[in-house]
Design a protein around this motif. Structure first.
Motif, PDB file in Angstrom:
ATOM      1  N   MET A 187      -3.256   4.911   1.113  1.00 31.08           N
ATOM      2  CA  MET A 187      -1.920   4.616   0.610  1.00 31.08           C
ATOM      3  C   MET A 187      -0.893   5.502   1.294  1.00 31.08           C
ATOM      4  O   MET A 187      -1.210   6.560   1.830  1.00 31.08           O
ATOM      5  N   ILE A 207       3.270   7.222   0.935  1.00 32.46           N
ATOM      6  CA  ILE A 207       4.299   7.639  -0.019  1.00 32.46           C
ATOM      7  C   ILE A 207       5.668   7.321   0.561  1.00 32.46           C
ATOM      8  O   ILE A 207       5.966   7.649   1.711  1.00 32.46           O
ATOM      9  N   GLN A 253      -3.220  13.101  -0.848  1.00 28.74           N
ATOM     10  CA  GLN A 253      -4.257  12.424  -1.611  1.00 28.74           C
ATOM     11  C   GLN A 253      -4.087  10.910  -1.583  1.00 28.74           C
ATOM     12  O   GLN A 253      -5.075  10.164  -1.610  1.00 28.74           O
ATOM     13  N   ALA A 254      -2.853  10.449  -1.517  1.00 25.91           N
ATOM     14  CA  ALA A 254      -2.628   9.011  -1.357  1.00 25.91           C
ATOM     15  C   ALA A 254      -3.148   8.551   0.004  1.00 25.91           C
ATOM     16  O   ALA A 254      -3.763   7.492   0.128  1.00 25.91           O
ATOM     17  N   SER A 292       0.835  -1.209   0.000  1.00 31.99           N
ATOM     18  CA  SER A 292       0.000   0.000   0.000  1.00 31.99           C
ATOM     19  C   SER A 292       0.870   1.260   0.000  1.00 31.99           C
ATOM     20  O   SER A 292       0.564   2.251   0.656  1.00 31.99           O
ATOM     21  N   THR A 293       1.976   1.209  -0.741  1.00 32.29           N
ATOM     22  CA  THR A 293       2.940   2.301  -0.758  1.00 32.29           C
ATOM     23  C   THR A 293       3.331   2.645  -2.191  1.00 32.29           C
ATOM     24  O   THR A 293       3.546   1.762  -3.020  1.00 32.29           O
ATOM     25  N   ILE A 294       3.417   3.951  -2.457  1.00 36.22           N
ATOM     26  CA  ILE A 294       3.846   4.461  -3.761  1.00 36.22           C
ATOM     27  C   ILE A 294       5.199   5.137  -3.573  1.00 36.22           C
ATOM     28  O   ILE A 294       5.364   5.982  -2.695  1.00 36.22           O
ATOM     29  N   ILE A 344      -2.795  10.077  -8.999  1.00 33.37           N
ATOM     30  CA  ILE A 344      -3.467   9.065  -8.172  1.00 33.37           C
ATOM     31  C   ILE A 344      -4.608   8.420  -8.947  1.00 33.37           C
ATOM     32  O   ILE A 344      -4.820   7.196  -8.887  1.00 33.37           O
ATOM     33  N   LEU A 391       0.536  14.883  -3.272  1.00 33.07           N
ATOM     34  CA  LEU A 391       0.481  13.451  -3.555  1.00 33.07           C
ATOM     35  C   LEU A 391       0.381  12.659  -2.258  1.00 33.07           C
ATOM     36  O   LEU A 391      -0.382  11.691  -2.152  1.00 33.07           O
ATOM     37  N   THR A 392       1.129  13.079  -1.242  1.00 32.39           N
ATOM     38  CA  THR A 392       1.105  12.403   0.049  1.00 32.39           C
ATOM     39  C   THR A 392      -0.275  12.502   0.690  1.00 32.39           C
ATOM     40  O   THR A 392      -0.810  11.515   1.212  1.00 32.39           O
ATOM     41  N   ARG A 418      -6.664   7.748   0.200  1.00 31.36           N
ATOM     42  CA  ARG A 418      -7.018   6.458  -0.415  1.00 31.36           C
ATOM     43  C   ARG A 418      -6.442   5.277   0.371  1.00 31.36           C
ATOM     44  O   ARG A 418      -6.444   4.149  -0.106  1.00 31.36           O
TER      45      ARG A 418
END
Length: 336
Positions: free
Chosen positions: A97, A99, A91-92, A63-65, A304, A88-89, A95
């Protein structure tokens, strides 16, 4: 300290079962839209965050981008990417997720870091930045079926009808086109463009917007070439003002170049000459210069969306289907 909200709390607030909440988080496509929206609203109101470790054990995913952290370069550059990574951090996280930032000083070193992180199961997907024609990172990721999206288009012959990978980008030409039209309407027809040497995909795209606006207006202006350096831009514009005489305005490919141009106009005692930058950094805001804002928060949302769609997980692998492989964000001209 108050107790963190649980799945049961969300289910109770949304008036659904615990399993329905789980489905919204992990397989939202099987849940009716009305119910899905109600559960997401409850999640947002309660501030619920899925337990990442439990999800990893259940799904065998991290669960990591992963995203590359650019090295500090000094000056005013990097503001846009900083905002992008921050957005990004956030919004992830919305969800479920996380970063993972990693450092690298070259494409080859970045590939090595991506290999370590993917082989070790530490990341499920990658967001890369600063793409260029023939980028070895995108080829490496594609060959290994690693889900990824690029902040920056592939810069091929046809990135729209035949994209080589998923990408999200800012429409630089739209930004400089708007800036040029603004100066044509306000200052006059002799609008110069101060940009980087040819061959930069981003720079060429921004130059194209200026040329299109000038052609549409039947106007002509000087194309000035400069590296990304305030002092160099200042000296170049000063020389051009001496040799070419007065221009009516200058559209720049970046805020750094705009600051150099602004200082040159002040040196030449033509401080009223309008200069428009690109990036809308705090420095040009303090100087009162107009600039094109990239809206990195929208870029992050696009990244995302391309990676996850309307699901609670990374889509793997997602083909680069024409019309569905990119998000092109139109920037906003900030007039001061």
């Amino acid at each position: 300290m108050s107790k963190a909200p649980t799945v049961e709390d969300v289910a109770r607030a949304a008036g659904v079962s615990r399993q329905t909440v789980s489905n919204v988080l992990n397989a939202p496509d099987i849940v009716r839209e009305e119910t899905r929206l109600r559960v997401r609203r409850a999640i947002a109101e309660l501030g619920y965050r899925p337990h990442v470790a439990a999800r990893q054990l259940r799904t065998q995913r991290s669960s990591t981008i992963g995203i590359h952290l650019d090295p500090y370069a000094g000056g005013i550059s990097g503001v846009v990417l900083d905002r992008f990574v921050h957005a990004l951090t956030e919004q992830a996280g919305d969800r479920g997720m996380r970063i993972q930032l990693y450092a690298a000083r070259s494409p080859a070193e970045e590939i090595a870091r991506m290999r370590e992180l993917t082989d070790g199961g530490e990341i499920d997907a990658v967001v890369i930045t600063g793409t260029f024609h023939g980028d070895p990172r995108t080829r490496w990721l594609a060959e290994r079926d690693v889900p990824f999206v690029a902040f920056g288009r592939p810069w091929g012959e046809d990135d729209f009808s035949a994209p080589s990978h998923l990408w999200v980008d800012v429409d630089g030409a739209a930004g400089t086109r708007a800036a040029t039209r603004h100066l044509l309407g306000r200052a006059g027809s002799r609008i110069a463009f101060l940009g980087w040497p040819a061959g930069s995909g981003t720079g060429d795209d921004r130059e194209r917007g200026w040329r299109e606006a000038m052609d549409d207006a039947g106007a002509r202006g000087e194309r000035l070439v400069c590296e990304e350096d305030v002092a160099h831009a200042r000296a170049l514009v000063a020389d051009c003002l001496d040799s070419l005489g007065m221009v009516d305005g200058i559209v720049c490919a970046s805020d750094s170049l705009a600051i150099g141009a602004h200082l040159a106009t002040a040196d030449a005692r033509v401080a009223g000459l309008p200069v428009v930058g690109f990036d809308n950094t705090p420095v040009v805001e303090a100087l009162g210069l107009s600039s094109v804002e990239q809206l990195p928060e929208r870029v992050a949302a696009g990244a995302i969306e391309l990676l996850m769609g309307n699901t609670g997980r990374i889509i793997s692998p997602r083909p680069a289907t024409p019309g569905h492989a990119h998000v092109l964000v139109e920037p906003r001209l900030i007039v001061r």
